[in-house]
Design an enzyme around this catalytic site. Structure first.
Site, PDB file in Angstrom:
ATOM      1  CG  ASP A   1      -1.893  -0.999   1.331  1.00  0.00           C
ATOM      2  OD1 ASP A   1      -2.225  -1.523   0.260  1.00  0.00           O
ATOM      3  OD2 ASP A   1      -2.389  -1.283   2.430  1.00  0.00           O
TER       4      ASP A   1
ATOM      5  CG  ASP B   1      -5.281  -0.966   5.419  1.00  0.00           C
ATOM      6  OD1 ASP B   1      -6.106  -1.349   4.565  1.00  0.00           O
ATOM      7  OD2 ASP B   1      -4.721   0.140   5.371  1.00  0.00           O
TER       8      ASP B   1
ATOM      9  CG  ASP C   1      -6.874  -4.909   2.011  1.00  0.00           C
ATOM     10  OD1 ASP C   1      -7.246  -4.778   0.826  1.00  0.00           O
ATOM     11  OD2 ASP C   1      -6.490  -3.957   2.703  1.00  0.00           O
TER      12      ASP C   1
HETATM   13  P1  ATP Z   1      -3.486   3.067   0.172  1.00  0.00           P
HETATM   14  O1  ATP Z   1      -2.326   3.643  -0.538  1.00  0.00           O
HETATM   15  O2  ATP Z   1      -3.100   2.455   1.442  1.00  0.00           O
HETATM   16  O3  ATP Z   1      -4.387   2.249  -0.668  1.00  0.00           O
HETATM   17  P2  ATP Z   1      -5.233   5.362   0.139  1.00  0.00           P
HETATM   18  O4  ATP Z   1      -5.605   6.151   1.344  1.00  0.00           O
HETATM   19  O5  ATP Z   1      -4.581   6.109  -0.955  1.00  0.00           O
HETATM   20  O6  ATP Z   1      -4.357   4.249   0.744  1.00  0.00           O
HETATM   21  P3  ATP Z   1      -7.951   4.658   0.096  1.00  0.00           P
HETATM   22  O7  ATP Z   1      -7.980   4.770   1.558  1.00  0.00           O
HETATM   23  O8  ATP Z   1      -8.669   3.567  -0.605  1.00  0.00           O
HETATM   24  O9  ATP Z   1      -6.489   4.614  -0.418  1.00  0.00           O
HETATM   25  O10 ATP Z   1      -8.470   6.055  -0.474  1.00  0.00           O
HETATM   26  C1  ATP Z   1      -8.741   6.221  -1.825  1.00  0.00           C
HETATM   27  C2  ATP Z   1      -9.168   7.634  -2.107  1.00  0.00           C
HETATM   28  O11 ATP Z   1     -10.338   7.944  -1.373  1.00  0.00           O
HETATM   29  C3  ATP Z   1      -8.155   8.675  -1.680  1.00  0.00           C
HETATM   30  O12 ATP Z   1      -7.240   8.945  -2.707  1.00  0.00           O
HETATM   31  C4  ATP Z   1      -9.010   9.886  -1.399  1.00  0.00           C
HETATM   32  O13 ATP Z   1      -9.266  10.584  -2.597  1.00  0.00           O
HETATM   33  C5  ATP Z   1     -10.302   9.281  -0.918  1.00  0.00           C
HETATM   34  N1  ATP Z   1     -10.376   9.288   0.540  1.00  0.00           N
HETATM   35  C6  ATP Z   1      -9.473   8.763   1.412  1.00  0.00           C
HETATM   36  N2  ATP Z   1      -9.860   8.933   2.666  1.00  0.00           N
HETATM   37  C7  ATP Z   1     -11.047   9.553   2.631  1.00  0.00           C
HETATM   38  C8  ATP Z   1     -11.983   9.985   3.625  1.00  0.00           C
HETATM   39  N3  ATP Z   1     -11.781   9.794   4.922  1.00  0.00           N
HETATM   40  N4  ATP Z   1     -13.105  10.591   3.210  1.00  0.00           N
HETATM   41  C9  ATP Z   1     -13.327  10.761   1.901  1.00  0.00           C
HETATM   42  N5  ATP Z   1     -12.511  10.382   0.929  1.00  0.00           N
HETATM   43  C10 ATP Z   1     -11.368   9.784   1.270  1.00  0.00           C
END
Ligand code: ATP
Length: 936
Positions: free
Chosen positions: A362, A673, A677
């Protein structure tokens, strides 16, 4: 009331008075029912709360502490450990020891009392060593088990706290989210889209829907929809629930089943070795019988002498200590990994780690720091710069270089002012100051937005009271947005929804944008997309915030209500810098022949920019989730061959990616996480779950848990995995040729019809004392310098490679030459048989010591300063063995027991010379093979 409508004001004074005559914790004991004998599942939520003397704000900290002291921690009773005597007795359940005991008996019956006693003593010693080693290995795993103890989010004094699950008490209000393992038996108070996998308890593998409404008194466990039981898994939704039973009082506690955090067991390699040593034992017994027959019938030697020779051969050839030492090598490796933040849950992972060829990681929090800060706010016609770092609400918001105060913001960038309100309300995080530092509770992305709101002059706590939340659509990776519904303020609309999420999702839901003057205007989609692209190229994470007014009063929303017709407020650009140690770890993985692949939910362009910062490569083309969906499995196999970044990927894509990589013959480590997954973690060769932000579901699916969520720890674990494998190899290559040399010596003596150069009791002394002491050192061998410069070990490679088999044969022959040669030389010098044997045994042990120095570097030169000096442990073991050999040779009682005789110092020098000669010969062999290129 909504799930997360939490009054942030501490209300210790309104906490329920301490219970006296009616003890809530006790009321539930073993009865599964509350006040007046009504079952928790049959009473309504308020009645349950009242009976438990709790309330919507939870217990007070003081009351929770009191209940904890009164009722004990929320822990399953540990299965009673087997008694020491039983554990010692178990050591004798071992084929080898039984053979030795039988030999002792026969030897005794034949009148060789001393030999019989020595064998008996050795049997006992072996059992004690096994016992101690087992205890050590068990302790190592036990210590790790504690690292995996679960946590829970509770509401106490109206505030959220993250506490150890063991500290939960009856009456605590817990907040549960998808992926949580239920920490205790609970009665749901509120639930949203809740499904619980109760297979641990009921065996029913399909998750069941849960709702807070009471059910019939006679409902069976599987039908009690308003209850959740310890050890079961929330697979979907969120809930608020009150704890009704803890520890042994829970349903699972009553069944008395332990939920193991670390699985016991062995690894494929150890299993193979155990089978190998058993087979070897049988072969050796066969050879011993043949030898006995040959000696008595063909050579016509006396029965008693030949029997002793056969016994000697059996004990000489069987690698007694090997299985135990391999197990402890593994346990020590596991312990070392834990020290470097990688907690192994399944032992086979240790081996698999050593041959990993691809690590899928990730991005957020693993490769990056997960310390998010909003740097820019982009509204229609206005781009604002935000100063400051971290979660401290200090830093100006600037437009065209000049700082704006809250009034200025509302006037000059009304869309940004509205965006700040959305950022505070559509948000579950909280930040607070403690000892001068601003700390975050909740999701870092949301923390960054909350800090932004505070920099814009808002007080989120007050705002959340003024504008209570009516409904929530929580953030899930599948939807990539979050929405909240709030009652309207003042004369405006009756209700308002705020939405935040991934820009492409939110832009698709918008019809309009808030213009520079705060008026709605048509959405300029192309302009916004260009802005998103520009921010992402700088490696920033971009979120869009939008808003919708509802003229009519309403209490709930679903995805359909906000699917269209939103008004875009603007974008925020957030930085999340790469972890420095991850940059180094990526480089080390490259050297070690391991490909690092980033799989992230973030935007493709942001992901590639971060990948470049991490040193994974410039201008990497990201493949997105929808693109993965568009190709079939065969095409995906080609895609994974050279793609380093997968973006906008959902957990479901991870499973396909692991399978595609494995189909290409890769050994895959995959991080995860979330609850979704879990399948990918199970499928991967090494599933790596996040210890901090990971759900319990992911941790249970993973073979390894990262205590610090840090990518660098995976690289460390690989390094340790390779070291463990090296050390297993070294142990085997150390022990087998010693057994080989000894048995060849005895065999040769019987075949030639000469006296035995070493007596059976003496062989046992060597095997059980010096060999074990020296081999134990190898379990602790530090990592070789080049461990992360070699390519991954091909999976399925046999432990005994051709090289090792050759080495074992060669060293066995050298041992034979040394021991037999020394014995012969002594006899020719006119020494008596006892002295010659004493010299032979000492030669054997001395050669072992020098061989240990050689084996520590299987292929590299041992004549380095470090190699000769060794580690303190090696030197200690060598000193110990030296002292024991002095006793063996010069102490009268040892002389009586082992038929030894004092040796002249000159003989001692000769013995050392033989040892040195062995080391030199092996170094020459290494040099020769290196020159021939046969060592690679
Ligand atoms: P990883 O790299 O671990 O997959 P990530 O945070 O980039 O983590 P996700 O958590 O799936 O991946 O988030 C995907 C997208 O969703 C982010 O790029 C962001 O645009 C949006 N996002 C993340 N957190 C939130 C939140 N708390 N509320 C709304 N949108 C969110």
């Amino acid at each position: 009331m909504s799930l997360h409508e939490i009054d942030p004001v501490t209300r210790a004074s309104s906490a329920p008075p301490p219970a006296r005559e009616h003890e809530p914790g006790r009321a539930s004991r073993a009865s599964g029912s509350g006040a007046q004998g009504v079952a928790w599942h049959a009473a309504d939520a308020d009645a349950v709360l009242a009976a438990l003397q709790s309330g919507p704000h939870g217990l007070s900290q003081a009351e929770a502490a009191r209940r904890l002291a009164a009722n004990g921690p929320n822990r399953m009773p540990e299965a009673e450990a087997p008694s020491l005597l039983l554990r010692l007795a178990r050591q004798f359940n071992n084929l080898l020891l039984q053979i030795l005991m039988a030999s002792a008996l026969v030897t005794g019956l034949m009148g060789h009392w001393v030999d019989s006693a020595v064998i008996g003593a050795v049997v006992l010693l072996n059992a004690v060593i096994g016992f101690v080693q087992e205890g050590k290995a068990e302790k190592a795993l036990q210590a790790i088990r504690h690292l995996l103890s679960p946590h829970a989010v509770v509401l106490r004094d109206g505030r959220q706290h993250d506490v150890a699950a063991a500290d939960l008490v009856v009456g605590d209000i817990v907040l549960l989210a998808s992926g949580d393992s239920l920490p205790a038996d609970v009665r749901l108070l509120q639930a949203r889209g809740c499904r619980i996998d109760e297979s641990a308890l009921t065996g029913e593998s399909v998750p069941v829907d849960k709702a807070p409404e009471a059910v019939a008194d006679h409902a069976a466990i599987g039908d009690r929809q308003c209850m959740g039981y310890a050890g079961t898994l929330l697979t979907q939704g969120q809930a608020r629930a009150v704890v009704v039973a803890t520890g042994a009082d829970t349903e699972i506690g009553r069944i008395g089943r332990m939920l193991a955090a670390v699985e016991e067991g062995t690894t494929p390699l150890l299993q193979k070795m155990a089978v190998f040593s058993r087979q070897l034992t049988f072969v050796i017994l066969g050879v011993a019988v043949l030898l006995f027959t040959f000696g008595t019938l063909v050579r016509g030697l006396p029965v008693s002498d030949t029997f002793m020779a056969a016994v000697g051969l059996a004990v000489a050839a069987i690698p007694e200590g090997l299985p135990a030492i391999l197990t402890i090598t593994l346990a020590i490796g596991v312990q070392r990994m834990a020290r470097r933040h990688a907690v192994i849950r399944r032992l086979p992972a240790v081996e698999a780690l050593g041959s990993v060829t691809v690590i899928c990681s990730d991005k957020t929090g693993t490769l990056t720091r997960n310390e998010m800060t909003v740097q820019q706010v982009i509204c229609a016609g206005r781009t604002l710069e935000v100063e400051g770092a971290g979660y401290a609400p200090q830093g100006a918001i600037k437009l065209d270089g000049s700082a704006l105060d809250p009034a200025g913001l509302a006037e000059r960038a009304p869309a940004a002012a509205r965006l700040a309100v959305a950022a505070a309300l559509c948000n579950d995080a909280s930040v607070h100051e403690s000892e001068g530092r601003w700390l975050l509770a909740g999701d870092p992305t949301e923390g960054a937005l909350l800090t932004l709101a505070m920099k814009a002059g808002l007080n989120p706590a007050e705002l959340r009271i003024e504008r209570p939340r009516l409904e929530l659509i929580p953030f899930e990776s599948e939807y990539r947005y979050m929405a909240t519904l709030h009652a309207g303020a003042g004369p405006g609309p009756a209700a308002e929804a705020f939405v935040k999420g991934a820009p492409e999702r939110v832009l698709a839901m918008c019809a309009a944008q808030l213009g520079p003057q705060g008026r709605e205007e048509p959405l300029d989609l192309a302009w916004w997309q260009a802005q998103v692209e520009a921010q992402a190229r700088a490696g920033r994470r971009v979120l869009a915030l939008a808003w919708r007014a509802f003229p009519e009063a309403r209490r709930d929303i679903d995805h359909g209500d906000i699917a269209a017709g939103l008004t875009l407020l603007g974008l925020v650009a957030i930085i999340d810098p790469p972890r420095e140690e991850a940059v180094r770890a990526v480089a080390r993985c490259a050297e070690a022949g391991i490909r690092v692949v980033m799989i992230t939910g973030d935007h493709g362009v942001t992901a590639s920019a971060i990948a470049a910062q991490l040193g994974m490569g410039e201008n990497l083309q990201a493949v997105t989730g929808p693109e993965i969906e568009a190709v079939d499995d065969a095409a995906l196999r080609r895609v994974v061959a050279d793609t380093r970044v997968f973006a906008r990927a959902s957990p479901e894509h991870k499973l396909r990616l692991v399978r595609a990589l494995q189909a290409r013959g890769e050994v895959v480590a995959m991080t995860g996480d979330g609850v979704n997954d879990a399948p990918a973690l199970k499928q991967a060769d090494v599933g790596v779950a996040m210890g901090m932000k990971g759900t319990e579901a992911a941790k249970q699916a993973g073979a390894m848990v990262l205590a610090d969520d840090n990518f660098a720890s995976i690289a460390h674990a690989v390094e340790e995995g390779r070291t463990v494998y090296d050390n297993l190899k070294k142990t085997v290559s150390f022990l087998l040729p010693i057994n080989g040399g000894e048995s060849l010596t005895l065999l040769l003596a019987v075949l030639l019809g000469v006296a035995l150069p070493i007596l059976p009791a003496q062989v046992l002394w060597v095997n059980m004392v010096s060999s074990v002491a020296l081999a134990m050192v190898l379990a602790f061998e530090p990592t070789e310098a080049d461990v992360m410069r070699r390519p991954p070990r091909p999976s399925g490679e046999p432990l005994l490679s051709r090289f090792l088999v050759w080495r074992i044969v060669l060293v066995s022959a050298l041992f034979l030459a040394g021991v037999f040669g020394m014995y012969e030389w002594m006899v020719r010098q006119g020494a008596d048989v006892e002295a010659a044997r004493t010299a032979a045994v000492n030669t054997l042990v001395c050669m072992e010591v020098f061989y240990l120095f050689s084996v520590r570097y299987l292929k590299a030169r041992s004549f380095t300063l470090q190699g000769v000096r060794g580690t303190p442990r090696v030197l200690l073991a060598v000193a110990g063995v030296f002292a024991l050999q002095l006793l063996f040779t010069y102490a009268p009682f040892m002389q009586a027991l082992f038929h030894t005789e004092a040796l002249a110092p000159a003989v001692g020098l000769r013995i050392v010379a033989v040892g040195v000669a062995l080391l030199v010969a092996l170094e020459l062999e290494k040099a020769l093979l290196r020159r021939l290129g046969a060592l690679d």
